[in-house]
Design a protein around this motif. Structure first.
Motif, PDB file in Angstrom:
ATOM      1  N   ALA A  40      39.620  44.753  38.866  1.00  0.00           N
ATOM      2  CA  ALA A  40      38.930  44.221  37.690  1.00  0.00           C
ATOM      3  C   ALA A  40      39.508  44.893  36.458  1.00  0.00           C
ATOM      4  O   ALA A  40      39.935  46.047  36.516  1.00  0.00           O
ATOM      5  N   ALA A  41      39.542  44.175  35.346  1.00  0.00           N
ATOM      6  CA  ALA A  41      40.100  44.732  34.113  1.00  0.00           C
ATOM      7  C   ALA A  41      39.392  44.138  32.913  1.00  0.00           C
ATOM      8  O   ALA A  41      38.918  43.006  32.949  1.00  0.00           O
ATOM      9  N   CYS A  42      39.329  44.927  31.842  1.00  0.00           N
ATOM     10  CA  CYS A  42      38.769  44.455  30.578  1.00  0.00           C
ATOM     11  C   CYS A  42      39.217  45.426  29.498  1.00  0.00           C
ATOM     12  O   CYS A  42      39.369  46.630  29.769  1.00  0.00           O
ATOM     13  N   SER A  43      39.424  44.924  28.298  1.00  0.00           N
ATOM     14  CA  SER A  43      39.875  45.766  27.204  1.00  0.00           C
ATOM     15  C   SER A  43      41.120  46.520  27.652  1.00  0.00           C
ATOM     16  O   SER A  43      42.080  45.919  28.091  1.00  0.00           O
ATOM     17  N   GLY A  44      41.115  47.875  27.606  1.00  0.00           N
ATOM     18  CA  GLY A  44      42.293  48.635  27.989  1.00  0.00           C
ATOM     19  C   GLY A  44      42.121  49.425  29.254  1.00  0.00           C
ATOM     20  O   GLY A  44      42.823  50.406  29.466  1.00  0.00           O
ATOM     21  N   HIS A  45      41.194  49.048  30.109  1.00  0.00           N
ATOM     22  CA  HIS A  45      40.973  49.824  31.313  1.00  0.00           C
ATOM     23  C   HIS A  45      40.922  48.943  32.558  1.00  0.00           C
ATOM     24  O   HIS A  45      40.801  47.727  32.483  1.00  0.00           O
ATOM     25  N   THR A  46      41.016  49.603  33.700  1.00  0.00           N
ATOM     26  CA  THR A  46      41.114  48.927  34.985  1.00  0.00           C
ATOM     27  C   THR A  46      40.271  49.660  36.010  1.00  0.00           C
ATOM     28  O   THR A  46      40.182  50.886  35.977  1.00  0.00           O
ATOM     29  N   VAL A  47      39.653  48.931  36.915  1.00  0.00           N
ATOM     30  CA  VAL A  47      38.955  49.545  38.038  1.00  0.00           C
ATOM     31  C   VAL A  47      39.423  48.888  39.325  1.00  0.00           C
ATOM     32  O   VAL A  47      39.775  47.710  39.353  1.00  0.00           O
TER      33      VAL A  47
END
Length: 424
Positions: A40-47
């Motif tokens: 999953a990703a959003c803005s400038g980060h990832t999980v």
């Protein structure tokens, strides 16, 4: 005798060097490769949901446990020691996930009562949302959550300025009065099967193939033919949808015939239709009927076909398309020649991909996880050896494998989308 001894040790050294090179660069041989089930990703980060059941995140400090502000743009960090996560997703300020026991958890910045307990707080560790144990999946917007329960009901809570809760309230200027600090059921239907959220809007799918949307709509991203916000779900098209995905300001959905449709903002060609004209109603992405899934960033789109090939289009100034250039594309362009991609996710200006064997790749405007200097040198100077896609061209990023020192495991069969849906 001395000559034999010299030859023996020379051969042994050569063998050890060869073994080390294989361990460092050949896919599937290094014990520090991620083996992920979902991304999953959003803005400038990832999980990443690792196949062992734990959650990893990086590039944004709200994703780590006990980290200082200096952690941002560092190595991936494990969220906690739990290994019973079933699904994970991320929004602008928060991460949320469902555990195998059906409990719902979130962490990060919690304005608007995101924790579902009437509190406003910031937490760096997973905090349980309520006490229910029947959650199925969760989607995160800018300041609100939308989630499905195992009985097929749909719920939302958090900010509600633009009606993103979907219960007929909101669409006002006062956050405190409009927001919902406890989960609110949206309608009374029990046949919801998928929900996606981004910024201030949500889109959800029912088992009968009908598609519904509500919330922010300034670019026509709801797809109902208007540019007005909606505080209750409005129906989009006919009952022939099978999946929906959302970017910052545009929406993508797939029909039963495998065709892909899109609507909303199109300022950088994220529709893939050869234009930069926005639309407040669904239009097809080309003529192909073999699309599997998609992901929207701020101004770019990623998509997978049923044959496992990866395609991208839209803004590319940060290399977020992954084609080795910084040239934006108005129509879909294929990324590499691999046919083993099973999932994609998009941040604002970066992209993430998951391969069938569990390898995770990132590209675009990101600070990639650090690698050993020797590995970097080998990747630059020995192209084609253990490298799944060509190296960067003129400094433009291409998909780079994410690595972290952790035990290697056989890949888990199947992959799970951001909303918890299993691909195969």
């Amino acid at each position: 005798m001395r000559l034999c001894v010299v030859r023996f040790f020379t051969g042994l050294i050569a063998f050890l060097i060869g073994a080390m090179l294989i361990w460092l660069i050949v896919p599937g041989q290094r014990p520090n490769s991620f083996r992920a089930m979902s991304i999953a990703a959003c803005s400038g980060h990832t999980v990443i949901l690792h196949q062992e059941g734990n959650v990893w995140g990086w590039l944004n400090n709200t994703l780590a446990t006990g980290s200082s502000p200096q952690f941002a743009f560092g190595r991936p960090s494990k969220t906690d020691r739990d290994t019973n996560w079933a699904a994970v997703t991320t929004g602008w300020h928060t991460v949320a996930g469902v555990k195998q026991d059906g409990s719902l958890w979130a962490w990060g910045n919690g304005p608007q009562g995101l924790w579902g307990d009437k509190t406003l707080q910031i937490t760096m560790t997973p905090t349980q949302v309520g006490t229910d144990l029947d959650w199925e999946s969760v989607a995160t917007g800018f300041d609100f959550f939308a989630a499905l329960k195992r009985d097929g009901t749909l719920w939302a809570w958090g900010g509600n300025r633009y009606g993103q809760i979907g219960d007929g309230t909101g669409a006002g200027k006062d956050y405190e009065k409009a927001g919902k600090k406890l989960p609110v059921q949206i309608g009374s239907d029990t046949n919801w099967v998928m929900v996606a959220a981004r910024v201030f809007r949500a889109t959800a799918l029912k088992s009968d193939g009908s598609l519904w949307a509500w919330g922010w709509n300034v670019y026509g991203e709801l797809g109902d033919g208007s540019y007005e916000p909606r505080n209750v779900p409005v129906r989009i098209g006919k009952n022939d949808w099978t999946a929906v995905f959302v970017g910052n300001d545009h929406t993508l959905a797939i029909k039963r015939d495998g065709s892909m449709w899109t609507w909303g903002e199109n300022r950088e060609g994220q529709f893939g239709d050869g234009t930069k004209i926005k639309k407040c109603y669904p239009i097809p992405v080309g003529q192909d009927h073999d699309w599997l899934m998609a992901a929207g960033g701020r101004d770019h789109t990623l998509a997978l076909k049923k044959d496992g090939s990866l395609w991208a289009w839209g803004l590319n100034t940060s290399g977020q398309l992954g084609d080795g250039t910084s040239v934006s594309r108005l129509t879909p362009v294929r990324i590499g020649w691999s046919k083993d991609w099973v999932a994609v996710a998009a941040g604002e200006n970066h992209s993430v991909g998951l391969k069938r064997n569990g390898d995770v790749y990132v590209w675009g405007d990101v600070t990639a996880p650090r690698e050993r200097a020797l590995v970097k040198w080998l990747r630059r100077n020995l192209p084609g050896i253990g490298v799944k896609l060509p190296p960067p061209i003129n400094g433009v990023p291409r998909p780079t494998r994410v690595t972290e020192v952790m035990p290697d495991r056989p890949p888990t069969k199947g992959a799970i989308l951001q909303d918890g849906t299993r691909l195969f």
